[in-house]
Design an enzyme around this catalytic site. Structure first.
Site, PDB file in Angstrom:
ATOM      1  N   ASP A  54       1.628  27.797 -14.240  1.00 54.24           N
ATOM      2  CA  ASP A  54       0.294  27.776 -13.633  1.00 54.24           C
ATOM      3  C   ASP A  54      -0.357  26.425 -13.882  1.00 54.24           C
ATOM      4  O   ASP A  54      -0.871  26.165 -14.969  1.00 54.24           O
ATOM      5  CB  ASP A  54      -0.554  28.914 -14.231  1.00 54.24           C
ATOM      6  CG  ASP A  54      -1.971  28.938 -13.672  1.00 54.24           C
ATOM      7  OD1 ASP A  54      -2.254  28.173 -12.727  1.00 54.24           O
ATOM      8  OD2 ASP A  54      -2.784  29.733 -14.173  1.00 54.24           O
ATOM      9  N   GLU A 132       4.557  -0.082 -30.186  1.00 56.60           N
ATOM     10  CA  GLU A 132       4.303  -0.053 -31.626  1.00 56.60           C
ATOM     11  C   GLU A 132       3.087   0.833 -31.914  1.00 56.60           C
ATOM     12  O   GLU A 132       1.992   0.347 -32.206  1.00 56.60           O
ATOM     13  CB  GLU A 132       4.046  -1.473 -32.158  1.00 56.60           C
ATOM     14  CG  GLU A 132       5.235  -2.416 -31.993  1.00 56.60           C
ATOM     15  CD  GLU A 132       4.923  -3.834 -32.464  1.00 56.60           C
ATOM     16  OE1 GLU A 132       3.720  -4.138 -32.681  1.00 56.60           O
ATOM     17  OE2 GLU A 132       5.849  -4.630 -32.607  1.00 56.60           O
ATOM     18  N   GLU A 134       0.613   2.872 -34.030  1.00 53.23           N
ATOM     19  CA  GLU A 134       0.220   3.011 -35.433  1.00 53.23           C
ATOM     20  C   GLU A 134      -0.489   4.347 -35.649  1.00 53.23           C
ATOM     21  O   GLU A 134      -1.010   4.937 -34.705  1.00 53.23           O
ATOM     22  CB  GLU A 134      -0.702   1.855 -35.832  1.00 53.23           C
ATOM     23  CG  GLU A 134      -0.022   0.495 -35.727  1.00 53.23           C
ATOM     24  CD  GLU A 134      -0.998  -0.669 -35.833  1.00 53.23           C
ATOM     25  OE1 GLU A 134      -0.553  -1.780 -36.174  1.00 53.23           O
ATOM     26  OE2 GLU A 134      -2.196  -0.482 -35.540  1.00 53.23           O
ATOM     27  N   GLU A 189       0.723  -0.197 -43.035  1.00 53.03           N
ATOM     28  CA  GLU A 189      -0.070  -1.155 -42.264  1.00 53.03           C
ATOM     29  C   GLU A 189      -1.234  -1.699 -43.106  1.00 53.03           C
ATOM     30  O   GLU A 189      -1.344  -1.414 -44.294  1.00 53.03           O
ATOM     31  CB  GLU A 189      -0.570  -0.500 -40.970  1.00 53.03           C
ATOM     32  CG  GLU A 189       0.223  -0.915 -39.725  1.00 53.03           C
ATOM     33  CD  GLU A 189       0.098  -2.405 -39.416  1.00 53.03           C
ATOM     34  OE1 GLU A 189      -0.866  -3.050 -39.897  1.00 53.03           O
ATOM     35  OE2 GLU A 189       0.981  -2.930 -38.723  1.00 53.03           O
ATOM     36  N   GLU A 196       3.088   2.207 -39.752  1.00 52.25           N
ATOM     37  CA  GLU A 196       3.750   1.830 -38.496  1.00 52.25           C
ATOM     38  C   GLU A 196       5.253   2.034 -38.650  1.00 52.25           C
ATOM     39  O   GLU A 196       5.834   1.698 -39.686  1.00 52.25           O
ATOM     40  CB  GLU A 196       3.457   0.378 -38.129  1.00 52.25           C
ATOM     41  CG  GLU A 196       4.119  -0.068 -36.831  1.00 52.25           C
ATOM     42  CD  GLU A 196       3.763  -1.497 -36.450  1.00 52.25           C
ATOM     43  OE1 GLU A 196       4.677  -2.233 -36.021  1.00 52.25           O
ATOM     44  OE2 GLU A 196       2.589  -1.885 -36.581  1.00 52.25           O
ATOM     45  N   HIS A 245       0.602  -1.787 -29.584  1.00 53.57           N
ATOM     46  CA  HIS A 245       1.039  -3.002 -28.896  1.00 53.57           C
ATOM     47  C   HIS A 245       2.250  -2.664 -28.028  1.00 53.57           C
ATOM     48  O   HIS A 245       3.145  -1.919 -28.455  1.00 53.57           O
ATOM     49  CB  HIS A 245       1.429  -4.093 -29.890  1.00 53.57           C
ATOM     50  CG  HIS A 245       0.315  -4.482 -30.810  1.00 53.57           C
ATOM     51  ND1 HIS A 245       0.478  -5.350 -31.863  1.00 53.57           N
ATOM     52  CD2 HIS A 245      -1.001  -4.118 -30.842  1.00 53.57           C
ATOM     53  CE1 HIS A 245      -0.667  -5.509 -32.505  1.00 53.57           C
ATOM     54  NE2 HIS A 245      -1.583  -4.761 -31.901  1.00 53.57           N
ATOM     55  N   ARG A 316      -2.997 -14.635 -32.773  1.00 55.72           N
ATOM     56  CA  ARG A 316      -3.068 -13.179 -32.623  1.00 55.72           C
ATOM     57  C   ARG A 316      -4.469 -12.675 -32.282  1.00 55.72           C
ATOM     58  O   ARG A 316      -4.678 -11.478 -32.235  1.00 55.72           O
ATOM     59  CB  ARG A 316      -2.558 -12.488 -33.900  1.00 55.72           C
ATOM     60  CG  ARG A 316      -1.057 -12.646 -34.097  1.00 55.72           C
ATOM     61  CD  ARG A 316      -0.589 -12.046 -35.408  1.00 55.72           C
ATOM     62  NE  ARG A 316       0.834 -12.303 -35.620  1.00 55.72           N
ATOM     63  CZ  ARG A 316       1.808 -11.449 -35.367  1.00 55.72           C
ATOM     64  NH1 ARG A 316       1.523 -10.267 -34.870  1.00 55.72           N
ATOM     65  NH2 ARG A 316       3.066 -11.760 -35.601  1.00 55.72           N
ATOM     66  N   GLU A 333       3.616  -9.582 -25.348  1.00 52.50           N
ATOM     67  CA  GLU A 333       3.111  -8.489 -26.174  1.00 52.50           C
ATOM     68  C   GLU A 333       1.647  -8.252 -25.798  1.00 52.50           C
ATOM     69  O   GLU A 333       0.781  -9.080 -26.090  1.00 52.50           O
ATOM     70  CB  GLU A 333       3.218  -8.831 -27.662  1.00 52.50           C
ATOM     71  CG  GLU A 333       2.677  -7.735 -28.576  1.00 52.50           C
ATOM     72  CD  GLU A 333       2.622  -8.170 -30.037  1.00 52.50           C
ATOM     73  OE1 GLU A 333       2.278  -7.333 -30.892  1.00 52.50           O
ATOM     74  OE2 GLU A 333       2.903  -9.351 -30.322  1.00 52.50           O
ATOM     75  N   ARG A 335      -1.655  -6.434 -26.513  1.00 51.90           N
ATOM     76  CA  ARG A 335      -2.077  -5.938 -27.825  1.00 51.90           C
ATOM     77  C   ARG A 335      -3.301  -5.028 -27.796  1.00 51.90           C
ATOM     78  O   ARG A 335      -3.678  -4.473 -28.826  1.00 51.90           O
ATOM     79  CB  ARG A 335      -2.337  -7.133 -28.755  1.00 51.90           C
ATOM     80  CG  ARG A 335      -1.133  -8.072 -28.868  1.00 51.90           C
ATOM     81  CD  ARG A 335      -1.375  -9.266 -29.768  1.00 51.90           C
ATOM     82  NE  ARG A 335      -1.472  -8.859 -31.159  1.00 51.90           N
ATOM     83  CZ  ARG A 335      -2.592  -8.891 -31.861  1.00 51.90           C
ATOM     84  NH1 ARG A 335      -3.711  -9.305 -31.304  1.00 51.90           N
ATOM     85  NH2 ARG A 335      -2.598  -8.502 -33.115  1.00 51.90           N
TER      86      ARG A 335
END
Length: 444
Positions: A54, A132, A134, A189, A196, A245, A316, A333, A335
């Site tokens: 359903d 990745e 976390e 982490e 992680e 990420h 970063r 990557e 992020r």
């Protein structure tokens, strides 16, 4: 994780292993795993795509007057849950189909498949993704309910006895390996109680399937350790939040379309255009990659989460960086996504954004190699660095303005997703929070 099983293989294995129940698993628009559990006696019927459910009871699916839907199992996702030793339970991830045999337009897995079909029509045979996700581990009370008390005060790469989640994390890794995951790393982490576990990249559909399986395993094993695992993006004020990420690249056969050995960064024109597309549509897809009210508590300066739409080869603080590996491993990557995102929808909109960049030959802005967090607003404006939306309401407005991202979702998913998120925002907006009582109750 993915094996080319036949119908006969699954029936034989289920019988040999004495599998008693099979979970036919799928994902709703909010990214929540759902399943219909059937006994072994119904397995043949399920493998013949005749198992109905359903759909009107599932968030974002269909109205009650058109509720009948069918589960089509993907045979390659067959796995037996290793934590159930008696009355064994297996799992098959399913695509959702309508009674007339057409794919359901609101099925998140189907939405990702449509985006991949577009990539294939443009000459790309695969999108590889290395996620990745976390998570935090919290203690539970004597009734097994989650508390906000962390299970340790560890930090980045800490180990026992500071990292009290080590044994739980190790059991998670062992369980994932039993289920076919190739685990590359596991560590504490930055924030206390935060962890992680990295697993090997896969094609986009398998990567999204793996994220959903990963979440299920993490929560299940944590509970066996008397802990509660959460993928909430920002569970605690003043600490880093949890991201997801997404490393990604496009392939043409065995060739990485993002790699150019003659480029200074080893990045091809296709890779640069793809990245430019993701940056161009970053604000429009934020409601999908960061889909909750809480997501925007993570996207603030000072906690390693990107809040600015920029890229760099090493820095970063921008939203996208280029990891150092080259050749087949050349990738970008992204992020900003967080683990509350529906992985099928998040990968679909990132892919569509990148493909739009390639199709339009979108020029890539200059990289930002300084710390954006210490730049003034005037400096960011002069450098042409926009911010991600500051809250869910802003993100929803940006979503409706972005035709490419709306097209990626399709009318059905867009309409239902937007309506549900509008309700979520309104509930948050009208709620009286503890911060307000602390701030105003005695002041006024």
């Amino acid at each position: 994780m993915s094996t080319n099983y036949t119908r006969e293989d699954i029936l034989r294995i289920a019988k040999e292993e004495n599998v008693r129940f099979i979970r036919l698993q799928f994902t709703d628009l909010m990214g929540i795993i759902k399943n219909v559990e059937i006994p072994f006696s119904q397995l043949e019927k399920a493998l013949d795509n005749k198992m109905m459910f359903d759909g009107s009871s599932i968030e974002g699916y269909v109205r009650i007057e058109e509720s009948d839907m069918y589960l089509y199992p993907d045979l390659s996702t067959w796995v037996i849950f290793p934590w159930v030793t008696e009355d064994k339970v297996a799992r098959l991830i399913c695509d959702i189909y309508m009674p007339d045999g057409t794919p359901f337009a609101g099925d998140p897995r189907g939405i990702l498949k449509r985006a991949l079909q577009e990539a294939e029509e443009m000459g790309f045979s695969a999108m590889n993704v290395g996620p990745e996700p976390e998570f935090f581990l919290f203690q539970t009370d004597d009734k097994g309910n989650p508390t906000t008390e962390l299970n340790d005060q560890g930090g980045y790469f800490d180990l026992a006895p500071t990292d009290l989640g080590e044994n739980c994390r190790r059991d998670i890794v062992l369980t994932l390996e039993e289920m076919g995951f190739e685990i590359e790393a596991s560590h504490h982490e930055v924030a206390p109680g935060q962890h992680e576990i990295d697993f090997k990249y896969a094609d986009a559909i398998r990567a999204a399937d793996q994220i959903q399986t990963f979440k299920l395993v993490v929560k299940t094993i944590a509970r066996k350790h008397g802990l509660h695992a959460t993928f909430m993006p920002k569970p605690l004020f003043g600490m880093n939040g949890s991201g997801m990420h997404c490393h990604q690249s496009l392939f043409r056969g065995s060739e990485n379309a993002f790699y150019d050995p003659n480029d200074k960064l080893g990045l091809s024109a296709v890779g640069r255009q793809y990245m430019a597309g993701v940056l161009k549509h970053a604000r429009g897809m934020a409601a999908i990659t960061n889909p909750t009210v809480n997501s925007y508590k993570r996207l603030v300066p000072g906690y390693e989460a990107p809040c600015y739409v920029a890229w760099s080869a090493a820095n970063r603080s921008p939203m996208i960086r280029i990891p150092a590996s080259r050749g087949l491993s050349t990738r970008i990557e992204v992020r900003n996504p967080d683990p509350a995102a529906n992985p099928y929808l998040a990968l679909a909109v990132m892919l569509k954004a990148g493909l739009d960049g390639i199709r339009s030959k979108t020029p890539l802005p200059a990289p930002v190699d300084r710390n954006i967090y210490v730049m003034s607003e005037e400096e960011r404006i002069d450098a042409g660095i926009p911010s991600l939306p500051i809250d869910l309401q802003s993100a929803l407005a940006e979503l409706l303005r972005d035709e490419v991202i709306c097209d990626a979702l399709g009318d059905h998913a867009l309409t239902h997703f937007y309506e549900m998120k509008e309700i979520e925002w309104d509930m948050y907006r009208t709620q009286v929070h503890q911060w307000e009582r602390d701030q105003y109750l005695t002041m006024y």
